[in-house]
Design a protein around this motif. Sequence first.
Motif, mmCIF file in Angstrom:
data_model
loop_
_atom_site.group_PDB
_atom_site.id
_atom_site.type_symbol
_atom_site.label_atom_id
_atom_site.label_comp_id
_atom_site.label_asym_id
_atom_site.label_seq_id
_atom_site.Cartn_x
_atom_site.Cartn_y
_atom_site.Cartn_z
ATOM 1 N N PRO A 68 0.836 -1.209 0.000
ATOM 2 C CA PRO A 68 0.000 0.000 0.000
ATOM 3 C C PRO A 68 0.866 1.253 0.000
ATOM 4 O O PRO A 68 2.051 1.212 0.290
ATOM 5 C CB PRO A 68 -0.791 -0.138 1.307
ATOM 6 C CG PRO A 68 -0.682 -1.572 1.693
ATOM 7 C CD PRO A 68 0.640 -2.034 1.184
ATOM 8 N N LYS A 69 0.224 2.376 -0.306
ATOM 9 C CA LYS A 69 0.984 3.609 -0.489
ATOM 10 C C LYS A 69 0.844 4.578 0.676
ATOM 11 O O LYS A 69 1.721 5.397 0.896
ATOM 12 C CB LYS A 69 0.532 4.303 -1.776
ATOM 13 C CG LYS A 69 0.708 3.452 -3.022
ATOM 14 C CD LYS A 69 0.143 4.161 -4.235
ATOM 15 C CE LYS A 69 0.242 3.288 -5.480
ATOM 16 N NZ LYS A 69 -0.332 3.947 -6.669
ATOM 17 N N THR A 70 -0.260 4.535 1.397
ATOM 18 C CA THR A 70 -0.498 5.497 2.458
ATOM 19 C C THR A 70 -0.644 4.786 3.793
ATOM 20 O O THR A 70 -0.915 3.587 3.861
ATOM 21 C CB THR A 70 -1.766 6.318 2.176
ATOM 22 O OG1 THR A 70 -2.903 5.443 2.210
ATOM 23 C CG2 THR A 70 -1.683 6.982 0.815
ATOM 24 N N ALA A 71 -0.478 5.563 4.884
ATOM 25 C CA ALA A 71 -0.603 4.982 6.218
ATOM 26 C C ALA A 71 -2.007 4.456 6.469
ATOM 27 O O ALA A 71 -2.193 3.434 7.124
ATOM 28 C CB ALA A 71 -0.232 6.032 7.266
ATOM 29 N N LEU A 75 -2.512 0.676 7.831
ATOM 30 C CA LEU A 75 -2.763 0.471 9.253
ATOM 31 C C LEU A 75 -4.215 0.210 9.612
ATOM 32 O O LEU A 75 -4.485 -0.335 10.679
ATOM 33 C CB LEU A 75 -2.263 1.694 10.031
ATOM 34 C CG LEU A 75 -0.758 1.951 9.940
ATOM 35 C CD1 LEU A 75 -0.412 3.295 10.555
ATOM 36 C CD2 LEU A 75 0.014 0.850 10.633
ATOM 37 N N ALA A 76 -5.153 0.620 8.781
ATOM 38 C CA ALA A 76 -6.560 0.428 9.130
ATOM 39 C C ALA A 76 -6.890 -1.056 9.201
ATOM 40 O O ALA A 76 -6.619 -1.810 8.269
ATOM 41 C CB ALA A 76 -7.449 1.121 8.099
ATOM 42 N N GLY A 150 -10.397 4.180 13.298
ATOM 43 C CA GLY A 150 -10.081 5.234 12.358
ATOM 44 C C GLY A 150 -10.500 6.597 12.903
ATOM 45 O O GLY A 150 -11.207 6.693 13.909
ATOM 46 N N PRO A 151 -10.104 7.671 12.233
ATOM 47 C CA PRO A 151 -9.167 7.686 11.103
ATOM 48 C C PRO A 151 -7.715 7.648 11.575
ATOM 49 O O PRO A 151 -7.432 7.914 12.740
ATOM 50 C CB PRO A 151 -9.483 9.020 10.424
ATOM 51 C CG PRO A 151 -9.900 9.904 11.565
ATOM 52 C CD PRO A 151 -10.638 9.017 12.539
ATOM 53 N N ILE A 152 -6.815 7.332 10.649
ATOM 54 C CA ILE A 152 -5.388 7.326 10.946
ATOM 55 C C ILE A 152 -4.874 8.763 10.894
ATOM 56 O O ILE A 152 -5.020 9.444 9.880
ATOM 57 C CB ILE A 152 -4.618 6.454 9.943
ATOM 58 C CG1 ILE A 152 -5.219 5.046 9.890
ATOM 59 C CG2 ILE A 152 -3.149 6.396 10.308
ATOM 60 C CD1 ILE A 152 -5.156 4.292 11.182
ATOM 61 N N THR A 153 -4.294 9.236 11.987
ATOM 62 C CA THR A 153 -3.814 10.612 12.068
ATOM 63 C C THR A 153 -2.312 10.630 12.343
ATOM 64 O O THR A 153 -1.717 9.623 12.729
ATOM 65 C CB THR A 153 -4.541 11.375 13.185
ATOM 66 O OG1 THR A 153 -4.226 10.773 14.446
ATOM 67 C CG2 THR A 153 -6.055 11.323 12.969
ATOM 68 N N GLN A 154 -1.725 11.802 12.172
ATOM 69 C CA GLN A 154 -0.304 11.978 12.439
ATOM 70 C C GLN A 154 -0.013 12.218 13.917
ATOM 71 O O GLN A 154 1.136 12.128 14.348
ATOM 72 C CB GLN A 154 0.235 13.162 11.621
ATOM 73 C CG GLN A 154 0.200 12.942 10.121
ATOM 74 C CD GLN A 154 1.138 11.836 9.680
ATOM 75 O OE1 GLN A 154 2.169 11.600 10.289
ATOM 76 N NE2 GLN A 154 0.759 11.140 8.611
ATOM 77 N N ALA A 205 6.175 1.099 13.361
ATOM 78 C CA ALA A 205 6.200 2.535 13.640
ATOM 79 C C ALA A 205 6.557 3.328 12.387
ATOM 80 O O ALA A 205 6.028 4.424 12.155
ATOM 81 C CB ALA A 205 7.198 2.835 14.758
ATOM 82 N N ALA A 206 7.446 2.769 11.556
ATOM 83 C CA ALA A 206 7.864 3.470 10.338
ATOM 84 C C ALA A 206 6.721 3.626 9.347
ATOM 85 O O ALA A 206 6.761 4.507 8.484
ATOM 86 C CB ALA A 206 9.022 2.723 9.679
ATOM 87 N N LEU A 207 5.697 2.787 9.456
ATOM 88 C CA LEU A 207 4.561 2.885 8.541
ATOM 89 C C LEU A 207 3.819 4.208 8.690
ATOM 90 O O LEU A 207 3.101 4.624 7.781
ATOM 91 C CB LEU A 207 3.593 1.727 8.784
ATOM 92 C CG LEU A 207 4.139 0.326 8.501
ATOM 93 C CD1 LEU A 207 3.136 -0.729 8.933
ATOM 94 C CD2 LEU A 207 4.472 0.163 7.035
ATOM 95 N N ARG A 208 3.969 4.861 9.818
ATOM 96 C CA ARG A 208 3.265 6.123 10.051
ATOM 97 C C ARG A 208 4.037 7.327 9.532
ATOM 98 O O ARG A 208 3.590 8.457 9.709
ATOM 99 C CB ARG A 208 2.990 6.298 11.548
ATOM 100 C CG ARG A 208 2.008 5.266 12.085
ATOM 101 C CD ARG A 208 1.726 5.472 13.557
ATOM 102 N NE ARG A 208 0.682 4.564 13.997
ATOM 103 C CZ ARG A 208 -0.619 4.839 13.970
ATOM 104 N NH1 ARG A 208 -1.029 6.011 13.550
ATOM 105 N NH2 ARG A 208 -1.505 3.954 14.379
ATOM 106 N N TYR A 209 5.172 7.069 8.915
ATOM 107 C CA TYR A 209 5.993 8.171 8.429
ATOM 108 C C TYR A 209 6.130 8.102 6.910
ATOM 109 O O TYR A 209 5.523 7.275 6.250
ATOM 110 C CB TYR A 209 7.348 8.159 9.141
ATOM 111 C CG TYR A 209 7.204 8.488 10.612
ATOM 112 C CD1 TYR A 209 7.211 9.800 11.056
ATOM 113 C CD2 TYR A 209 7.002 7.475 11.550
ATOM 114 C CE1 TYR A 209 7.055 10.107 12.396
ATOM 115 C CE2 TYR A 209 6.841 7.770 12.899
ATOM 116 C CZ TYR A 209 6.870 9.095 13.310
ATOM 117 O OH TYR A 209 6.704 9.388 14.639
#
Length: 288
Positions: A68-71, A75-76, A150-154, A205-209
């Motif tokens: 996948p391309k986005t967090a 992660l969802a 959800g949603p996935i936030t920074q 953890a790196a998936l969120r960056y």
Amino acid sequence: MGKNVYLPGLALLSGILGLGLRLWQRRVSFDPETLLFLSGCPAPTLLLALTAAVAAVLLVSLRRESPPKTAAEVLACPSTLYMTLMAAGALLMLVGGALSVQEGLYQLTVWRVDPAAEPVTYPIALLLCALFSFLSGPALLMLGRESYRGPITQKAGPWSLAQPAAGLAWLFATHLKHGTDPVLMDYGPALAAVAFLMLGSYELAALRYAHPHPRRGLFCCLMSVYLGLLSLGDSLEPFRLALAAAFLLSNLAGAMALLSHMGPVRSGGARLAPKKEINNEGDHNNGE
């Protein structure tokens, strides 16, 4: 049966088999008087073969996965089992933190009585591990709830670093504990397990960056499940058992989330158009 079922199942079943082999090795070939492993037992060879086979199967199974391309895509995971594993991992991180404090204070007392017995960095590493473990408990609950609902936030990004930090301190403490032990077979599986458990949490953890590595993270998570179960065959202290179980459950949950979104490059057996393949390859390089 999809990969989101048989790959975690492979890691779990292989880990249980490896645990049995490790217990057999310690029961049959370990000499408590010399603290050495006697030759002639086939368990070490079988363990190495099993580990190589598990790693090879995971690498082959994941090589054609399209990350996948986005967090949010990574992660969802609105799965009750996922949230249950994350909650259990969070509670075990708190238990591991409390036990690490107890062990760290005890080792600090030992160092004060006899400074030559062990370096002071060992109890310090244990106390650092305890600190980050206490932070990891609520962090896992927060991250799990965000992925579940959800949603996935920074905002939750910095919290995802607490568990890798605890794993790094745990890895350092494990190295200090066994750094002077000449028998690698005695502590090698436990050290490898801690390393992969830490790497799995780090990759999650790196998936969120900005530049996630989903396939590498998935490999580390599944290998950590296998090695974590295998390492339970060693005589681990209570705090190590609690931390191993916590990391194992949270990494297994992370692998479930990743596998629920990763699909093959080709669908339905049809070959993609050349232009599309080039674009996918470019996206893959950017993601990796």
